[in-house]
Design a protein around this motif. Structure first.
Motif, short mmCIF file in Angstrom:
data_model
loop_
_atom_site.label_atom_id
_atom_site.label_comp_id
_atom_site.label_asym_id
_atom_site.label_seq_id
_atom_site.Cartn_x
_atom_site.Cartn_y
_atom_site.Cartn_z
N TYR A 87 39.91 35.71 37.03
CA TYR A 87 39.20 34.95 36.36
C TYR A 87 37.74 35.10 35.77
O TYR A 87 36.80 35.71 37.24
N TRP A 135 40.75 31.20 27.27
CA TRP A 135 40.79 29.55 27.39
C TRP A 135 38.99 28.88 26.89
O TRP A 135 38.24 28.87 28.13
N PHE A 149 40.04 21.91 36.17
CA PHE A 149 41.12 22.64 35.00
C PHE A 149 42.70 22.85 36.11
O PHE A 149 42.65 22.81 37.05
N LEU A 176 46.61 25.76 30.01
CA LEU A 176 45.73 25.87 30.64
C LEU A 176 45.09 24.75 30.13
O LEU A 176 45.60 24.13 29.24
N THR A 178 37.05 26.25 26.79
CA THR A 178 36.87 25.13 28.23
C THR A 178 35.48 24.82 27.83
O THR A 178 35.20 24.00 28.36
N TRP A 225 47.13 24.93 36.09
CA TRP A 225 48.03 25.08 35.44
C TRP A 225 49.05 24.70 34.59
O TRP A 225 49.10 23.38 35.41
N PHE A 233 39.97 29.41 39.87
CA PHE A 233 39.49 29.13 39.17
C PHE A 233 37.80 28.68 39.38
O PHE A 233 37.57 28.65 40.70
N THR A 252 48.76 31.85 38.39
CA THR A 252 48.21 32.67 37.67
C THR A 252 50.01 33.35 37.90
O THR A 252 49.66 34.33 38.66
#
Length: 355
Positions: free
Chosen positions: A171, A251, A273, A96, A253, A275, A187, A285
């Motif tokens: 997610y 992750w 964000f 990411l 963030t 990938w 996301f 993903t």
């Protein structure tokens, strides 16, 4: 999986269930980062570098080829980044990045899950017999065989409709580190105070014959009716129940949550964000897996009444896990602020589609 939304509540749940008397096994363990580089021996065997960046965990025999006939992970690996030291499997996902308003990119750091503090990045891995995150793991499953490998997800997907081919690649927007719901297919569209957890769940039915397939997907299947969560039966074409393999990657963030860093509210760019394959939707993903448990260790664990920590398996300390690594043979700059994603030109970036 519904977990309590406090760290103390999670610790209490794990402590209580760990001393219960489960019917069979649920394994949950941490694995440190082995390497972050552009290699993909499953989809792009022999290519140096591969198309996009991956974060890899597991045994240190990982390399760019790993043909199943010649590459026996348990015998060729001398260490593993995973808690269970008999697990020399390799597990990997995309990486990411954060995209700033000026078009530059910064790799988002990985942090360990609750209970695995001190682990160098990496992921949390599950092997489950039933969907419940508790001691009711009563079903019989067949462990993966030597040479088994599979892929779930598709790096080219960019729409919600496409991603529904796969079940539960999701997610979680972490309000705190113990948050486990709700889950989204794309996301999160708002800043997440404690980071973003990417959840990868693999199919749970096998054809019983093929250890791999040209797509790395055709030899495995979802249940014929219902889901793994509802106890759906496997289809006749894939009659063998295998463990539910699941990855959780956290992750961090939180360092990018300043609204001034995000695209303007009236912008079509949505969230910031992306990938490592250039996807800004989240729908691309995917997760890769190469089985590498030593001997019958995984089957023994699935047959024995152990929960989370399994006394029938050999374990190692987090310090030992962190020592295991492999050289970065690609040797390209993946840290600091980058003008483009490694291997991906800006022109290939895909605009987001919202939930």
């Amino acid at each position: 999986m519904m977990l309590p939304n406090t760290a103390s509540g999670l610790a209490t749940l794990v402590a209580v269930l760990a001393i219960a008397n489960p019917a069979h096994a649920l394994l949950r363990f941490g694995c440190a980062q082995l390497v972050v580089q552009r290699l993909d021996p499953l989809v792009n065997p022999g290519e140096i570098p591969s198309a996009h960046l991956h974060q890899i965990i597991g045994g240190n025999s990982f390399n760019e080829t790993m043909t199943p006939v010649e590459h026996d992970l348990p015998s060729l690996s001398t260490c593993t980044t995973c808690q269970f030291s008999e697990d020399f499997s390799n597990y990997w996902t995309a990486v990411l990045f954060f995209r700033a308003r000026n078009g530059t990119y910064k790799r988002v750091p990985q942090v360990p899950n609750l209970g695995f503090e001190g682990t160098r990045g990496g992921m949390t891995v599950y092997y489950m017999q039933d969907a419940l995150f508790d001691y009711g793991q009563a079903s019989k499953v067949t462990a993966f065989k030597p040479g088994f490998r599979m892929l779930v997800g598709d790096a080219s997907f960019r729409s919600r409709q496409q991603t529904q081919k796969f079940r539960q690649l999701t997610y979680t927007c972490l309000q705190e580190r113990s948050t486990r719901s709700p889950e989204t297919l794309g996301f999160p569209t708002k800043p997440c105070p404690a980071g973003i957890m990417a959840n990868i769940r693999f199919p749970t039915c096998w054809d019983g014959v093929n250890l791999d397939s040209p797509t790395h997907q055709a030899h495995v299947s979802y249940p014929a009716e219902g889901t793994f969560e509802s106890g759906g039966a496997c289809p006749d074409t894939h009659p063998v129940r295998i463990p539910q393999l699941m990855y959780e990657t956290v992750w961090d963030t939180s360092g990018f949550n300043d609204p001034e860093l995000w695209p303007p509210a009236n912008s079509s760019e949505g969230q910031p964000f992306v990938w490592s394959m250039g996807d800004r939707t989240g729908y691309a993903t995917h997760g890769d897996y190469m089985f590498g448990w030593k001997g019958d260790a995984l089957q023994r664990a699935m047959d024995d009444p152990c929960y989370v920590n399994c006394p029938t398996l050999k374990t190692q300390t987090i310090e030992e896990q962190n020592k295991c690594s492999v050289p970065d043979i690609v040797q390209e700059d993946i840290d600091g602020w980058l003008t483009e994603l490694p291997g991906i030109a800006n022109s290939k970036m895909t605009m987001p589609m919202h939930e």
